[in-house]
Design a protein around this motif. Sequence first.
Motif, PDB file in Angstrom:
ATOM      1  N   UNK A   1      98.546  40.246  78.538  1.00 14.36           N
ATOM      2  CA  UNK A   1      99.002  40.826  79.497  1.00 14.36           C
ATOM      3  C   UNK A   1      99.872  42.004  78.856  1.00 14.36           C
ATOM      4  N   UNK A   2      99.764  43.094  79.768  1.00 18.22           N
ATOM      5  CA  UNK A   2     100.110  44.649  78.904  1.00 18.22           C
ATOM      6  C   UNK A   2     100.816  45.196  80.558  1.00 18.22           C
ATOM      7  N   UNK A   3     101.797  45.824  80.069  1.00 16.44           N
ATOM      8  CA  UNK A   3     103.227  46.505  81.086  1.00 16.44           C
ATOM      9  C   UNK A   3     103.055  46.023  82.622  1.00 16.44           C
ATOM     10  N   UNK A   4     103.685  45.581  82.311  1.00 16.00           N
ATOM     11  CA  UNK A   4     103.813  44.631  83.757  1.00 16.00           C
ATOM     12  C   UNK A   4     104.166  46.037  84.995  1.00 16.00           C
ATOM     13  N   UNK A   5     104.647  47.015  84.245  1.00 19.28           N
ATOM     14  CA  UNK A   5     105.451  47.816  86.003  1.00 19.28           C
ATOM     15  C   UNK A   5     104.846  48.553  86.252  1.00 19.28           C
TER      16      UNK A   5
END
Length: 171
Positions: free
Chosen positions: A26-30
Amino acid sequence: MTERPTFDELFSKCMRSAIHLEMRDTYTPDDPVYLDWKAGRDIDPVERFRGWFDVVEKTVSRGVNIRRARVVSEPLTDFIRHEYEVTPRLNIPAGERVRWLPRRQASDLVLPGNDFWVFDDQLVRFGYFAGDGTYLGHEIVTDPRVVKICVDAFEPVWERAIDHADYQPAP
């Protein structure tokens, strides 16, 4: 090295090759594009990432070979599924070559602890992320030993990985 060149600067100075190894789930969840995708909204990744698309396309048009390999857990996380679906609409049309390696096929490979870019076998840009994928920053390294470690780690992944056109994520 203390300088912090932007991706635009790194790519503009790149003459032959840029390689990128991604190993997180996962990356940059926002990230707004990811959140729109997750909500089922239609997104145009080229328009949403116009700056990235343009710099990659311009770099490739100068003859630079850009390769991206992703080591992924299966089944894919939502974020990686998002990347998988966006890749043929963004990365590949810009000129990147993208391959996928299921993590279970990487067990016998020696890989650095962080994602990285290597430019012209001269410079490494390590990207740092928190456990939830939040971007924490990056570091530029020009030590030839570190560059060699990264190149030597990338190449076996690339050889073993599956081209995007042929990769079918496990259910």
